[in-house]
Design a protein around this motif. Structure first.
Motif, PDB file in Angstrom:
ATOM      1  N   TYR A 193      56.038  76.988  29.304  1.00 26.68           N
ATOM      2  CA  TYR A 193      54.888  76.535  28.511  1.00 26.68           C
ATOM      3  C   TYR A 193      54.853  75.014  28.443  1.00 26.68           C
ATOM      4  O   TYR A 193      53.796  74.397  28.664  1.00 26.68           O
ATOM      5  CB  TYR A 193      54.940  77.113  27.102  1.00 26.68           C
ATOM      6  CG  TYR A 193      53.918  76.468  26.178  1.00 26.68           C
ATOM      7  CD1 TYR A 193      52.565  76.806  26.268  1.00 26.68           C
ATOM      8  CD2 TYR A 193      54.310  75.502  25.256  1.00 26.68           C
ATOM      9  CE1 TYR A 193      51.629  76.187  25.448  1.00 26.68           C
ATOM     10  CE2 TYR A 193      53.370  74.887  24.437  1.00 26.68           C
ATOM     11  CZ  TYR A 193      52.032  75.229  24.534  1.00 26.68           C
ATOM     12  OH  TYR A 193      51.104  74.611  23.728  1.00 26.68           O
ATOM     13  N   LYS A 197      51.918  72.678  29.841  1.00 29.70           N
ATOM     14  CA  LYS A 197      51.221  71.829  28.883  1.00 29.70           C
ATOM     15  C   LYS A 197      51.218  70.380  29.343  1.00 29.70           C
ATOM     16  O   LYS A 197      50.213  69.664  29.200  1.00 29.70           O
ATOM     17  CB  LYS A 197      51.905  71.945  27.518  1.00 29.70           C
ATOM     18  CG  LYS A 197      51.175  71.240  26.382  1.00 29.70           C
ATOM     19  CD  LYS A 197      49.945  72.010  25.956  1.00 29.70           C
ATOM     20  CE  LYS A 197      49.346  71.420  24.692  1.00 29.70           C
ATOM     21  NZ  LYS A 197      48.088  72.115  24.308  1.00 29.70           N
ATOM     22  N   ALA A 202      47.940  74.685  30.489  1.00 31.33           N
ATOM     23  CA  ALA A 202      48.337  75.720  29.530  1.00 31.33           C
ATOM     24  C   ALA A 202      47.167  76.228  28.703  1.00 31.33           C
ATOM     25  O   ALA A 202      47.362  76.767  27.609  1.00 31.33           O
ATOM     26  CB  ALA A 202      49.429  75.187  28.610  1.00 31.33           C
ATOM     27  N   ASP A 206      46.998  78.441  25.051  1.00 37.63           N
ATOM     28  CA  ASP A 206      46.519  77.817  23.822  1.00 37.63           C
ATOM     29  C   ASP A 206      45.290  78.496  23.216  1.00 37.63           C
ATOM     30  O   ASP A 206      44.752  78.017  22.219  1.00 37.63           O
ATOM     31  CB  ASP A 206      46.209  76.337  24.082  1.00 37.63           C
ATOM     32  CG  ASP A 206      47.479  75.533  24.337  1.00 37.63           C
ATOM     33  OD1 ASP A 206      48.548  75.945  23.845  1.00 37.63           O
ATOM     34  OD2 ASP A 206      47.401  74.501  25.030  1.00 37.63           O
TER      35      ASP A 206
END
Length: 232
Positions: A193, A197, A202, A206
């Motif tokens: 993750y 990100k 990501a 989210d």
């Protein structure tokens, strides 16, 4: 491993394939450091010519050298008790990590293509900086379109993974995959993750569609030992 072992993790100065190992070492409270080899000068001295590499020095001065990210992670997780108890739980944990690696490999396909293309043609070419519709040159169009296709493959892989693991985590009372604290699988999920990100990939994570996955990510992120690695 002797109690007084020291660990040197050799990798480039970015998260990449060493992040999960860094998290495992930090959460375990190990005596460790991260060294950055001079690349490609040091390539030939690596066991298999690639990184990461883990060097464990025991109290008597003997060294244990291990290569390949998955092998390093599994060794550290087993060494420091960051695996669930029971042979069946171990197998399920490995299953989860394998599925997380599906996401990692889909992400690595994008990163690898961009790196190889930029080395061959330059980092500022249209194919790497513009959408396919903005590219006037045919070759540049195909480069840009390939990135679009690779991102679509990544998005599809992430979505499928999240749907399955949201169901898995629905059975967890603690929010973790196993027990009441982070284990290898939890740290692996947080690692992928964080990497996604960092590259603005990501978006699916989210969304509000996967609250239990989000909770797990938040639990791991709140661990001071994890934060120490991320904020370093």
């Amino acid at each position: 491993m002797n109690k007084g072992s020291k660990f040197d993790l050799l990798y480039f100065p970015f998260p990449g394939r060493a992040l999960t190992s860094r998290l495992l070492l930090s959460v375990a409270g190990a005596d460790w450091k991260n060294s950055v080899p001079e690349w490609p000068k040091d390539k030939e001295s690596m066991p298999y010519g690639r990184l990461p590499v883990l060097i464990e020095t025991e109290q008597d001065g003997s060294e244990f050298v291990l290569s390949e990210s998955r092998a390093i992670e599994e060794y550290l997780a087993a060494t420091f008790g960051l695996l669930p108890q029971g042979v069946k739980n171990l197998a399920v944990s490995s299953q989860y990590v394998n599925q997380i690696f599906d996401v990692i490999e889909a992400y690595a396909n994008i990163a690898g293509f961009k790196i190889i293309t930029s080395m061959a043609l330059g980092a500022d070419i249209d194919g790497l900086t513009k959408t396919p519709e903005e590219c006037n040159d045919r070759d540049q169009f195909y480069i840009a379109q390939n990135i679009v296709n690779l991102k679509k493959a990544l998005s599809d892989t992430i979505k499928y993974f999240l749907q399955k693991h949201e169901q898995i985590l629905a059975k967890s009372k603690s929010g973790y995959y196993f027990g009441d604290s982070a284990t290898y699988a939890d740290l692996s999920l947080y690692s992928v993750y964080f990497s996604l990100k960092s590259e603005n990939l990501a978006a699916e994570f989210d969304t509000p569609n996967y609250p239990r996955v989000t909770k797990l990510i938040q639990l791991v992120a709140a661990n001071p030992a994890v934060a120490a690695v991320i904020n370093n």
